[in-house]
Design an enzyme around this catalytic site. Structure first.
Site, PDB file in Angstrom:
ATOM      1  N   THR A 267      -0.604  -1.682   2.977  1.00 53.99           N
ATOM      2  CA  THR A 267       0.251  -0.817   2.176  1.00 53.99           C
ATOM      3  C   THR A 267      -0.283   0.610   2.241  1.00 53.99           C
ATOM      4  O   THR A 267      -1.463   0.835   2.483  1.00 53.99           O
ATOM      5  CB  THR A 267       0.330  -1.284   0.712  1.00 53.99           C
ATOM      6  OG1 THR A 267      -0.928  -1.078   0.062  1.00 53.99           O
ATOM      7  CG2 THR A 267       0.717  -2.757   0.617  1.00 53.99           C
ATOM      8  N   GLY A 268       0.620   1.567   2.034  1.00 51.17           N
ATOM      9  CA  GLY A 268       0.226   2.965   2.161  1.00 51.17           C
ATOM     10  C   GLY A 268      -0.217   3.270   3.581  1.00 51.17           C
ATOM     11  O   GLY A 268      -1.171   4.039   3.792  1.00 51.17           O
ATOM     12  N   ALA A 269       0.499   2.716   4.548  1.00 51.86           N
ATOM     13  CA  ALA A 269       0.039   2.755   5.944  1.00 51.86           C
ATOM     14  C   ALA A 269       0.589   3.909   6.755  1.00 51.86           C
ATOM     15  O   ALA A 269       0.290   4.012   7.944  1.00 51.86           O
ATOM     16  CB  ALA A 269       0.401   1.441   6.632  1.00 51.86           C
TER      17      ALA A 269
ATOM     18  N   TYR B 287      -4.871   7.262 -13.493  1.00 49.91           N
ATOM     19  CA  TYR B 287      -5.296   6.840 -12.151  1.00 49.91           C
ATOM     20  C   TYR B 287      -6.630   6.104 -12.228  1.00 49.91           C
ATOM     21  O   TYR B 287      -6.786   5.012 -11.651  1.00 49.91           O
ATOM     22  CB  TYR B 287      -5.420   8.062 -11.245  1.00 49.91           C
ATOM     23  CG  TYR B 287      -5.925   7.740  -9.855  1.00 49.91           C
ATOM     24  CD1 TYR B 287      -5.061   7.255  -8.879  1.00 49.91           C
ATOM     25  CD2 TYR B 287      -7.269   7.930  -9.527  1.00 49.91           C
ATOM     26  CE1 TYR B 287      -5.531   6.954  -7.609  1.00 49.91           C
ATOM     27  CE2 TYR B 287      -7.738   7.630  -8.261  1.00 49.91           C
ATOM     28  CZ  TYR B 287      -6.866   7.148  -7.297  1.00 49.91           C
ATOM     29  OH  TYR B 287      -7.334   6.845  -6.036  1.00 49.91           O
TER      30      TYR B 287
ATOM     31  N   SER C  63       0.189   7.223   5.982  1.00 50.38           N
ATOM     32  CA  SER C  63      -0.563   8.477   5.839  1.00 50.38           C
ATOM     33  C   SER C  63      -1.972   8.162   5.360  1.00 50.38           C
ATOM     34  O   SER C  63      -2.264   7.048   4.903  1.00 50.38           O
ATOM     35  CB  SER C  63       0.118   9.425   4.842  1.00 50.38           C
ATOM     36  OG  SER C  63       0.134   8.858   3.544  1.00 50.38           O
ATOM     37  N   GLY C  64      -2.847   9.146   5.474  1.00 50.57           N
ATOM     38  CA  GLY C  64      -4.175   9.076   4.892  1.00 50.57           C
ATOM     39  C   GLY C  64      -5.002   7.895   5.343  1.00 50.57           C
ATOM     40  O   GLY C  64      -5.007   7.495   6.514  1.00 50.57           O
TER      41      GLY C  64
END
Length: 291
Positions: free
Chosen positions: A10-12, A174, A14-15
């Site tokens: 997941t979140g693949a 967060y 960017s960054g």
């Protein structure tokens, strides 16, 4: 691609997630499913990474979207091979914890914890024996200068309260969600010994786009401070952090539920090692994600 192992990241796009996905896809041993909210962007990243990368569309701010994506992944691995790793990396950080997800939950808690909880629970029956689950947390869950710098400390509460939008610092929300990540990882390891769980702290990694939800002036300040922040003792570069995350997926098994600080096994915070709190979070998460 017969015989290749499969990882869902997941979140693949960017960054840190993109970096780790690229390293996995480049080994020739892993097929990487890029979980992406924007399918167009996902397709562009997949094209850059080559034939070992494929896109799974999912909006982590919607539990129905998470369920649908999990069903597509389950169908995929049923016909094309096993699912060997989950890399639960995506995260958001906002100025204030007052935004709601599609389900009415505080957006930081919804994306950073609840979506990943549900995705994992839905895919547990489809994981290969001994599959690796890597939960990306953060040193901010400590709430101390030595581990997280000037970040505010987590403010733990009943998880039902944490799921409500509120006028609270987005940074505190967060940090609290990152504490939830550690608690989730340790409880997952306790409940499901058939998988190998690692909770991964990449260190402070300036330049990964985590502050994209902030107003433009705040983003500009953060960008200007990034070179100084990179010199802090708990900081890392994007390349080093991505390499450590990929190694957390491909490395040898260890004690399930272990905490990896920039790739090295270390203790997590005392608050994150409370088994009663971990059980409470799991039970509440089941209630909050129930369809």
């Amino acid at each position: 691609m017969d015989g290749m192992r499969t990882a869902l990241v997941t979140g693949a796009t960017s960054g840190l997630g993109r970096g780790a996905a690229g390293l996995l896809a480049g080994t020739g041993e892993w097929r990487v499913l890029l979980a992406a909210r924007d399918p167009g962007r996902g397709a562009r990243v997949a094209a850059e990474l080559g034939p070992a990368a494929e896109v799974v569309e999912v909006d982590l701010a919607s539990l129905d979207a998470v369920r649908s994506a999990a069903a597509r992944v389950a169908a995929d691995v049923a016909t094309r091979g096993r699912l060997d790793a989950l890399v639960l990396n995506a995260g958001v950080q906002l100025p204030v914890a007052d935004r709601a997800s599609a389900d009415g939950y505080e957006l930081t808690f919804a994306v950073n914890h609840l979506a990943h909880f549900l995705l994992t629970v839905e895919l547990l029956p489809h994981l290969a024996p001994g599959a690796r689950v890597v939960v990306v947390s953060s040193g901010t869950h400590w709430g101390t200068w030595r581990k997280s710098g000037p970040f505010p400390a987590p403010r733990w509460a009943d998880p039902h309260e944490l799921a409500r939008p509120r006028r609270e610092s987005g940074q505190r929300a967060y940090a609290t969600s990152k504490l939830a990540n550690v608690l989730f990882g340790t409880e997952l390891a306790r409940r499901h010994p058939e998988v190998d769980v690692a909770v991964f702290d990449p260190g402070l990694v300036p330049g990964t786009g985590l502050h994209r939800g902030y107003p433009a002036p705040a983003r500009a300040v953060y960008t200007g401070l990034a070179p100084l922040m990179a010199r802090l003792p708990f900081a890392s570069t994007p390349d080093r952090a991505a390499a450590a995350l990929a190694a957390a997926v491909t490395g040898p098994p260890g004690t399930s539920g272990r905490y990896l600080e920039r790739g090295v096994e270390a203790p997590s915070s005392p608050d994150s090692r409370d088994p009663a709190r971990a059980r409470e979070l799991w039970a509440a998460s089941e209630e909050l994600t129930r369809s």
